[in-house]
Design a protein around this motif. Structure first.
Motif, PDB file in Angstrom:
ATOM      1  N   PRO A 135       3.658   8.574   6.901  1.00 53.98           N
ATOM      2  CA  PRO A 135       3.920   8.727   5.462  1.00 53.98           C
ATOM      3  C   PRO A 135       3.751   7.408   4.719  1.00 53.98           C
ATOM      4  O   PRO A 135       3.981   6.330   5.272  1.00 53.98           O
ATOM      5  CB  PRO A 135       5.371   9.207   5.418  1.00 53.98           C
ATOM      6  N   GLY A 136       3.335   7.510   3.468  1.00 48.58           N
ATOM      7  CA  GLY A 136       3.176   6.333   2.624  1.00 48.58           C
ATOM      8  C   GLY A 136       3.547   6.653   1.188  1.00 48.58           C
ATOM      9  O   GLY A 136       3.730   7.812   0.816  1.00 48.58           O
ATOM     10  N   LEU A 137       3.659   5.613   0.380  1.00 45.16           N
ATOM     11  CA  LEU A 137       4.020   5.740  -1.031  1.00 45.16           C
ATOM     12  C   LEU A 137       2.890   5.179  -1.883  1.00 45.16           C
ATOM     13  O   LEU A 137       2.398   4.072  -1.634  1.00 45.16           O
ATOM     14  CB  LEU A 137       5.319   4.992  -1.345  1.00 45.16           C
ATOM     15  N   ILE A 138       2.471   5.952  -2.894  1.00 48.57           N
ATOM     16  CA  ILE A 138       1.457   5.500  -3.841  1.00 48.57           C
ATOM     17  C   ILE A 138       2.146   4.720  -4.954  1.00 48.57           C
ATOM     18  O   ILE A 138       3.119   5.186  -5.540  1.00 48.57           O
ATOM     19  CB  ILE A 138       0.677   6.689  -4.421  1.00 48.57           C
ATOM     20  N   ALA A 139       1.666   3.522  -5.226  1.00 49.94           N
ATOM     21  CA  ALA A 139       2.270   2.669  -6.249  1.00 49.94           C
ATOM     22  C   ALA A 139       1.169   1.909  -6.975  1.00 49.94           C
ATOM     23  O   ALA A 139       0.049   1.752  -6.470  1.00 49.94           O
ATOM     24  CB  ALA A 139       3.265   1.687  -5.637  1.00 49.94           C
ATOM     25  N   ALA A 140       1.492   1.475  -8.186  1.00 52.03           N
ATOM     26  CA  ALA A 140       0.551   0.654  -8.943  1.00 52.03           C
ATOM     27  C   ALA A 140       0.412  -0.708  -8.280  1.00 52.03           C
ATOM     28  O   ALA A 140       1.375  -1.272  -7.767  1.00 52.03           O
ATOM     29  CB  ALA A 140       1.038   0.488 -10.383  1.00 52.03           C
ATOM     30  N   LEU A 168      -4.652   1.791  -7.762  1.00 52.26           N
ATOM     31  CA  LEU A 168      -3.441   2.183  -7.054  1.00 52.26           C
ATOM     32  C   LEU A 168      -3.508   1.717  -5.606  1.00 52.26           C
ATOM     33  O   LEU A 168      -4.588   1.556  -5.034  1.00 52.26           O
ATOM     34  CB  LEU A 168      -3.258   3.705  -7.101  1.00 52.26           C
ATOM     35  N   GLU A 169      -2.351   1.519  -5.024  1.00 53.49           N
ATOM     36  CA  GLU A 169      -2.237   1.140  -3.626  1.00 53.49           C
ATOM     37  C   GLU A 169      -1.330   2.124  -2.910  1.00 53.49           C
ATOM     38  O   GLU A 169      -0.460   2.739  -3.512  1.00 53.49           O
ATOM     39  CB  GLU A 169      -1.678  -0.278  -3.476  1.00 53.49           C
ATOM     40  N   ASP A 222     -11.730  -1.400   6.325  1.00 51.62           N
ATOM     41  CA  ASP A 222     -11.798  -0.183   7.137  1.00 51.62           C
ATOM     42  C   ASP A 222     -11.285   1.015   6.330  1.00 51.62           C
ATOM     43  O   ASP A 222     -10.295   0.905   5.606  1.00 51.62           O
ATOM     44  CB  ASP A 222     -10.958  -0.336   8.407  1.00 51.62           C
ATOM     45  N   PRO A 223     -11.963   2.182   6.475  1.00 51.09           N
ATOM     46  CA  PRO A 223     -11.512   3.368   5.728  1.00 51.09           C
ATOM     47  C   PRO A 223     -10.338   4.047   6.417  1.00 51.09           C
ATOM     48  O   PRO A 223     -10.138   3.939   7.631  1.00 51.09           O
ATOM     49  CB  PRO A 223     -12.753   4.262   5.729  1.00 51.09           C
ATOM     50  N   ALA A 224      -9.558   4.760   5.618  1.00 46.91           N
ATOM     51  CA  ALA A 224      -8.446   5.574   6.120  1.00 46.91           C
ATOM     52  C   ALA A 224      -8.309   6.785   5.221  1.00 46.91           C
ATOM     53  O   ALA A 224      -8.505   6.697   4.005  1.00 46.91           O
ATOM     54  CB  ALA A 224      -7.145   4.775   6.141  1.00 46.91           C
ATOM     55  N   LEU A 225      -8.020   7.935   5.819  1.00 45.43           N
ATOM     56  CA  LEU A 225      -7.887   9.184   5.083  1.00 45.43           C
ATOM     57  C   LEU A 225      -6.418   9.476   4.801  1.00 45.43           C
ATOM     58  O   LEU A 225      -5.554   9.275   5.661  1.00 45.43           O
ATOM     59  CB  LEU A 225      -8.508  10.344   5.868  1.00 45.43           C
ATOM     60  N   PHE A 226      -6.148   9.973   3.593  1.00 47.40           N
ATOM     61  CA  PHE A 226      -4.792  10.304   3.185  1.00 47.40           C
ATOM     62  C   PHE A 226      -4.784  11.699   2.567  1.00 47.40           C
ATOM     63  O   PHE A 226      -5.716  12.091   1.863  1.00 47.40           O
ATOM     64  CB  PHE A 226      -4.261   9.290   2.159  1.00 47.40           C
ATOM     65  N   MET A 227      -3.714  12.424   2.840  1.00 49.74           N
ATOM     66  CA  MET A 227      -3.476  13.721   2.220  1.00 49.74           C
ATOM     67  C   MET A 227      -2.381  13.536   1.177  1.00 49.74           C
ATOM     68  O   MET A 227      -1.240  13.191   1.516  1.00 49.74           O
ATOM     69  CB  MET A 227      -3.048  14.749   3.259  1.00 49.74           C
ATOM     70  N   VAL A 228      -2.730  13.724  -0.090  1.00 48.19           N
ATOM     71  CA  VAL A 228      -1.777  13.543  -1.177  1.00 48.19           C
ATOM     72  C   VAL A 228      -0.886  14.777  -1.259  1.00 48.19           C
ATOM     73  O   VAL A 228      -1.367  15.902  -1.406  1.00 48.19           O
ATOM     74  CB  VAL A 228      -2.499  13.300  -2.514  1.00 48.19           C
ATOM     75  N   ASN A 229       0.416  14.554  -1.128  1.00 47.08           N
ATOM     76  CA  ASN A 229       1.414  15.640  -1.163  1.00 47.08           C
ATOM     77  C   ASN A 229       1.169  16.690  -0.083  1.00 47.08           C
ATOM     78  O   ASN A 229       1.594  17.838  -0.200  1.00 47.08           O
ATOM     79  CB  ASN A 229       1.442  16.324  -2.536  1.00 47.08           C
ATOM     80  N   PRO A 239      -8.823  15.388   1.352  1.00 45.53           N
ATOM     81  CA  PRO A 239      -8.398  14.050   1.775  1.00 45.53           C
ATOM     82  C   PRO A 239      -8.899  12.967   0.816  1.00 45.53           C
ATOM     83  O   PRO A 239      -9.985  13.075   0.239  1.00 45.53           O
ATOM     84  CB  PRO A 239      -9.021  13.903   3.167  1.00 45.53           C
ATOM     85  N   VAL A 240      -8.106  11.951   0.646  1.00 49.24           N
ATOM     86  CA  VAL A 240      -8.452  10.820  -0.206  1.00 49.24           C
ATOM     87  C   VAL A 240      -8.767   9.630   0.699  1.00 49.24           C
ATOM     88  O   VAL A 240      -7.998   9.311   1.608  1.00 49.24           O
ATOM     89  CB  VAL A 240      -7.291  10.457  -1.156  1.00 49.24           C
TER      90      VAL A 240
END
Length: 262
Positions: free
Chosen positions: A65-70, A218-219, A236-243, A248-249
């Protein structure tokens, strides 16, 4: 007396016989119960057997898990004290870098700048006069009409006048800087998320007036195991699923703090 004794002996014999019968009955019951338990034991059940094989292409996905922040967020305030003259933005307004967000009352600073410019002009006039005097004294020195000591004094007066002119000009420049600091300018593109003061309030140096949050960059802050974080390199790329849903982002690894949480 003898009859009573005979009757007592007969009763004891009956009691002993009854006890033997009870023991015999209990023993038979226990044997039957044990026999029932043995007979009721379940029979083994047959199971199917399969042969396992290793698949070198198999993998297990790991999710963290991660947090999206400015990336940037600033509490903006004035560098100098003064009365707030105008606040030009409100909560929710989008601004671009260089936009004026608020300004202080600058009438006192403008008056000080005018006085400093007048002093600079006066010092410049004195410097010009001292320079002309030095030129004339240099001609007299060549003709022998004045001493070297007198000429040195005149030349020193010229340098002192020039120094006073430079000091007055520097004071005027410092006041112009104060005039520039009376304007609050957006340092980057973003949105205003808080407004803590209004017109007429006295601002203290560094007192937060507006909150500005960057939206275009955003980070994602993610806590990773040390072994996983060590496999990433900048870019390096990494895939994220928002919510947890949607497409994937893709994000790019920027940097790691290299700090391990105990």
């Amino acid at each position: 007396m003898s009859l009573y004794k005979r009757r007592l002996g007969a009763g004891a014999a009956v009691s002993l016989a009854a006890l033997l019968v009870a023991i015999l009955v209990f023993g038979v019951t226990a044997l039957r119960a044990e026999a029932n338990l043995v007979a009721a034991a379940p029979t083994p059940i047959s199971v199917s057997v399969i042969t396992a094989s290793h698949d070198p292409q198999a993998s297990i996905a790991e999710f963290f898990p991660g947090l999206i922040a400015a990336r940037r967020q600033s509490a903006l305030g004035f560098e100098r004290a003064g009365r707030i003259d105008r606040v030009l933005v409100d909560v929710g307004d989008r601004v671009v870098a260089g936009d004026v967000l608020a300004r202080l009352d600058v009438r006192a600073v403008q008056a000080q700048i005018a006085a400093a410019e007048a002093q600079t002009a006066e010092a410049a006039a004195q410097t010009a006069l001292a320079s002309e005097t030095e030129s004339r004294q240099a001609q007299l020195l060549e003709r022998g009409h004045i001493s070297q000591q007198r000429f040195d004094e005149v030349r020193t007066s010229t340098r002192a006048a020039l120094a006073r002119q430079n000091a007055a000009a520097a004071a005027a420049d410092a006041l112009r800087v104060q005039l520039d600091l009376s304007l609050m300018v957006a340092p980057f593109d973003g949105v205003v998320t808080a407004r803590r003061s209004d017109e007429g309030a006295i601002a203290s140096p560094g007192q937060p007036l507006l909150e500005l949050v960057e939206l275009d960059q955003l980070e994602i802050n993610v806590g990773l195991p040390q072994s996983v974080a060590g496999d990433f390199s900048p870019g390096d790329p990494a895939l994220f699923m928002v919510n947890g849903r949607g497409e994937p982002v893709t994000a790019r690894f920027r940097a790691s703090s290299s700090v391990v949480d105990r």
